[in-house]
Design a protein around this motif. Structure first.
Motif, PDB file in Angstrom:
ATOM      1  N   TRP A  47      18.221  64.131 103.573  1.00  0.00           N
ATOM      2  CA  TRP A  47      19.608  64.604 103.494  1.00  0.00           C
ATOM      3  C   TRP A  47      20.533  63.600 102.812  1.00  0.00           C
ATOM      4  CZ3 TRP A  47      20.442  69.546 104.131  1.00  0.00           C
ATOM      5  CH2 TRP A  47      19.559  70.287 104.918  1.00  0.00           C
ATOM      6  N   LYS A  48      20.275  62.305 103.016  1.00  0.00           N
ATOM      7  CA  LYS A  48      21.161  61.277 102.436  1.00  0.00           C
ATOM      8  C   LYS A  48      21.194  61.347 100.922  1.00  0.00           C
ATOM      9  CE  LYS A  48      21.609  57.474 105.670  1.00  0.00           C
ATOM     10  NZ  LYS A  48      21.073  56.155 106.024  1.00  0.00           N
ATOM     11  N   LYS A  49      20.002  61.542 100.323  1.00  0.00           N
ATOM     12  CA  LYS A  49      19.914  61.606  98.857  1.00  0.00           C
ATOM     13  C   LYS A  49      20.666  62.823  98.321  1.00  0.00           C
ATOM     14  CE  LYS A  49      16.694  58.305  98.232  1.00  0.00           C
ATOM     15  NZ  LYS A  49      16.662  57.232  97.262  1.00  0.00           N
ATOM     16  N   LEU A  50      20.693  63.865  99.148  1.00  0.00           N
ATOM     17  CA  LEU A  50      21.346  65.108  98.741  1.00  0.00           C
ATOM     18  C   LEU A  50      22.842  64.946  98.528  1.00  0.00           C
ATOM     19  CD1 LEU A  50      20.090  68.111 100.848  1.00  0.00           C
ATOM     20  CD2 LEU A  50      20.003  67.766  98.408  1.00  0.00           C
ATOM     21  N   LEU A  51      23.458  64.188  99.439  1.00  0.00           N
ATOM     22  CA  LEU A  51      24.918  64.066  99.440  1.00  0.00           C
ATOM     23  C   LEU A  51      25.464  63.632  98.092  1.00  0.00           C
ATOM     24  CD1 LEU A  51      25.738  62.546 102.937  1.00  0.00           C
ATOM     25  CD2 LEU A  51      26.274  64.837 102.058  1.00  0.00           C
ATOM     26  N   TYR A  52      24.754  62.680  97.449  1.00  0.00           N
ATOM     27  CA  TYR A  52      25.217  62.161  96.155  1.00  0.00           C
ATOM     28  C   TYR A  52      25.177  63.220  95.061  1.00  0.00           C
ATOM     29  CZ  TYR A  52      24.727  57.540  98.209  1.00  0.00           C
ATOM     30  OH  TYR A  52      24.859  56.447  98.993  1.00  0.00           O
ATOM     31  N   LEU A  53      24.256  64.182  95.216  1.00  0.00           N
ATOM     32  CA  LEU A  53      24.025  65.147  94.141  1.00  0.00           C
ATOM     33  C   LEU A  53      25.006  66.314  94.162  1.00  0.00           C
ATOM     34  CD1 LEU A  53      20.127  65.300  94.386  1.00  0.00           C
ATOM     35  CD2 LEU A  53      21.459  64.175  92.604  1.00  0.00           C
ATOM     36  N   ILE A  54      25.586  66.582  95.337  1.00  0.00           N
ATOM     37  CA  ILE A  54      26.374  67.809  95.491  1.00  0.00           C
ATOM     38  C   ILE A  54      27.626  67.910  94.608  1.00  0.00           C
ATOM     39  CG2 ILE A  54      27.689  69.190  97.177  1.00  0.00           C
ATOM     40  CD1 ILE A  54      25.438  68.470  99.180  1.00  0.00           C
ATOM     41  N   PRO A  55      28.480  66.851  94.552  1.00  0.00           N
ATOM     42  CA  PRO A  55      29.705  67.016  93.722  1.00  0.00           C
ATOM     43  C   PRO A  55      29.389  67.341  92.266  1.00  0.00           C
ATOM     44  CG  PRO A  55      29.774  64.979  94.990  1.00  0.00           C
ATOM     45  CD  PRO A  55      28.411  65.541  95.184  1.00  0.00           C
ATOM     46  N   GLY A  56      28.463  66.609  91.670  1.00  0.00           N
ATOM     47  CA  GLY A  56      28.066  66.876  90.288  1.00  0.00           C
ATOM     48  C   GLY A  56      27.475  68.260  90.147  1.00  0.00           C
ATOM     49  N   GLY A  57      26.694  68.660  91.144  1.00  0.00           N
ATOM     50  CA  GLY A  57      26.053  69.969  91.138  1.00  0.00           C
ATOM     51  C   GLY A  57      27.074  71.093  91.077  1.00  0.00           C
ATOM     52  N   LEU A  58      28.135  70.966  91.857  1.00  0.00           N
ATOM     53  CA  LEU A  58      29.160  72.017  91.889  1.00  0.00           C
ATOM     54  C   LEU A  58      29.897  72.100  90.550  1.00  0.00           C
ATOM     55  CD1 LEU A  58      30.557  71.561  95.511  1.00  0.00           C
ATOM     56  CD2 LEU A  58      28.919  73.255  94.686  1.00  0.00           C
ATOM     57  N   LEU A  59      30.145  70.932  89.959  1.00  0.00           N
ATOM     58  CA  LEU A  59      30.790  70.897  88.635  1.00  0.00           C
ATOM     59  C   LEU A  59      29.901  71.613  87.610  1.00  0.00           C
ATOM     60  CD1 LEU A  59      33.149  69.571  86.940  1.00  0.00           C
ATOM     61  CD2 LEU A  59      31.507  67.761  86.409  1.00  0.00           C
ATOM     62  N   GLY A  60      28.604  71.314  87.659  1.00  0.00           N
ATOM     63  CA  GLY A  60      27.648  71.944  86.752  1.00  0.00           C
ATOM     64  C   GLY A  60      27.631  73.457  86.909  1.00  0.00           C
ATOM     65  N   ILE A  61      27.722  73.928  88.133  1.00  0.00           N
ATOM     66  CA  ILE A  61      27.709  75.369  88.397  1.00  0.00           C
ATOM     67  C   ILE A  61      28.897  76.056  87.744  1.00  0.00           C
ATOM     68  CG2 ILE A  61      28.124  77.066  90.233  1.00  0.00           C
ATOM     69  CD1 ILE A  61      26.218  75.418  91.943  1.00  0.00           C
ATOM     70  N   ALA A  62      30.060  75.422  87.865  1.00  0.00           N
ATOM     71  CA  ALA A  62      31.267  76.011  87.275  1.00  0.00           C
ATOM     72  C   ALA A  62      31.066  76.226  85.773  1.00  0.00           C
ATOM     73  CB  ALA A  62      32.475  75.113  87.540  1.00  0.00           C
ATOM     74  N   VAL A  63      30.547  75.183  85.096  1.00  0.00           N
ATOM     75  CA  VAL A  63      30.309  75.285  83.655  1.00  0.00           C
ATOM     76  C   VAL A  63      29.202  76.302  83.358  1.00  0.00           C
ATOM     77  CG1 VAL A  63      29.675  74.007  81.573  1.00  0.00           C
ATOM     78  CG2 VAL A  63      31.014  72.874  83.355  1.00  0.00           C
ATOM     79  N   GLY A  64      28.111  76.246  84.136  1.00  0.00           N
ATOM     80  CA  GLY A  64      26.958  77.116  83.916  1.00  0.00           C
ATOM     81  C   GLY A  64      27.283  78.588  84.079  1.00  0.00           C
TER      82      GLY A  64
END
Lengths: 113, 140
Positions: free
Chosen positions: B65-82
């Motif tokens: 779970w710890k590794k996941l936390l770092y990925l989420i903000p960038g992931g959401l930004l990517g989704i908006a563009v995608g």
């Protein structure tokens, strides 16, 4: 910074293709030193969060066909139980090569269509 | 056919193999569904399927779970563009893009190095390095 960029790439794929985020997330997690089985399981958690967000945005764009999805979901859930069980047992290397071959075959089919 | 495809996609999704790409391929190439509709079906399919496998993965303590936390903000930004891109390009072109991604990742997967073996080799070379350093310290 690298971590955030990797997150952006996964999100981009997920938003653009409604899938494929896991394809990027697994090698990414593995390269950060997590063992393969954990990388696969963690990627499912990450893609679940991303897919929830993508589903909401597809819903707002009126791009969802609930009836069509409903036909597959019960079997998908059974498959999920089987898959989660196998992730503890099956050697990953063979699986990845099989998976790669299936992907190439599918891509060729699309381009020849 | 729905049973077979549903089962296979569920297995692949739960093992973290890029979710239900099997489902998208089946829907677009065989059932004649448009790429964007197939993508939506895959998303709806993936959510309950992934939830079930997450419960099992969590029990097996496989999720970091710890590794996941770092990925989420960038992931959401990517989704908006995608998602913006996906609704602004033609569905045929979207499918060709999808196929290109499959070729790239498929090739990589077929010729990958066995990461478990690779990791142990890395560990070995690290141990050798530390031993050498120790020797140098002793000799100086």
């Amino acid at each position: 910074m690298k971590k955030h960029l990797m997150g952006v790439i996964c999100g981009l794929l997920n938003g653009l293709f409604g899938s494929g985020g896991g394809i990027a997330a697994v090698p990414m997690l593995e390269s950060s030193g997590i063992e393969p089985r954990k990388s696969h399981a963690t990627s499912v958690a990450f893609i679940f969060i991303l897919s929830t967000a993508t589903t909401i945005s597809y819903l707002l764009g009126d791009k969802l066909d609930f009836n069509m999805a409903a036909a597959y979901i019960p079997y998908g859930i059974i498959g999920a139980v089987i898959g989660a069980f196998f992730l503890k047992k099956v050697p990953n290397s063979v699986l990845r090569r099989i998976f790669g071959a299936v992907m190439l075959a599918a891509a060729i089919r699309i381009f020849l269509k | 056919m729905e049973i077979i495809i549903g089962l296979l996609s569920g297995i692949a999704a739960s093992m973290g193999f890029g979710g239900g790409f099997i489902l998208i391929i089946y829907l677009t190439a065989f059932a004649g569904v448009e790429q964007i509709t197939a993508q939506g079906v895959n998303l709806l399919f993936f959510l309950p399927t992934a939830l079930v496998s997450l419960v099992i993965h969590q029990k097996n303590k496989l999720i970091q779970w710890k590794k996941l936390l770092y990925l989420i903000p960038g992931g959401l930004l990517g989704i908006a563009v995608g998602t913006w891109l996906s609704s602004n390009i033609q569905t045929d072109f979207l499918q060709k893009l999808f196929a290109s991604l499959l070729i790239f990742v498929g090739t990589k997967e077929i010729f990958h190095k066995n990461s478990e073996k690779h990791l142990t080799k890395q560990k070995q070379s690290n141990i050798i390095k530390t031993l050498k350093c120790d020797d140098r310290e002793k000799s100086s």
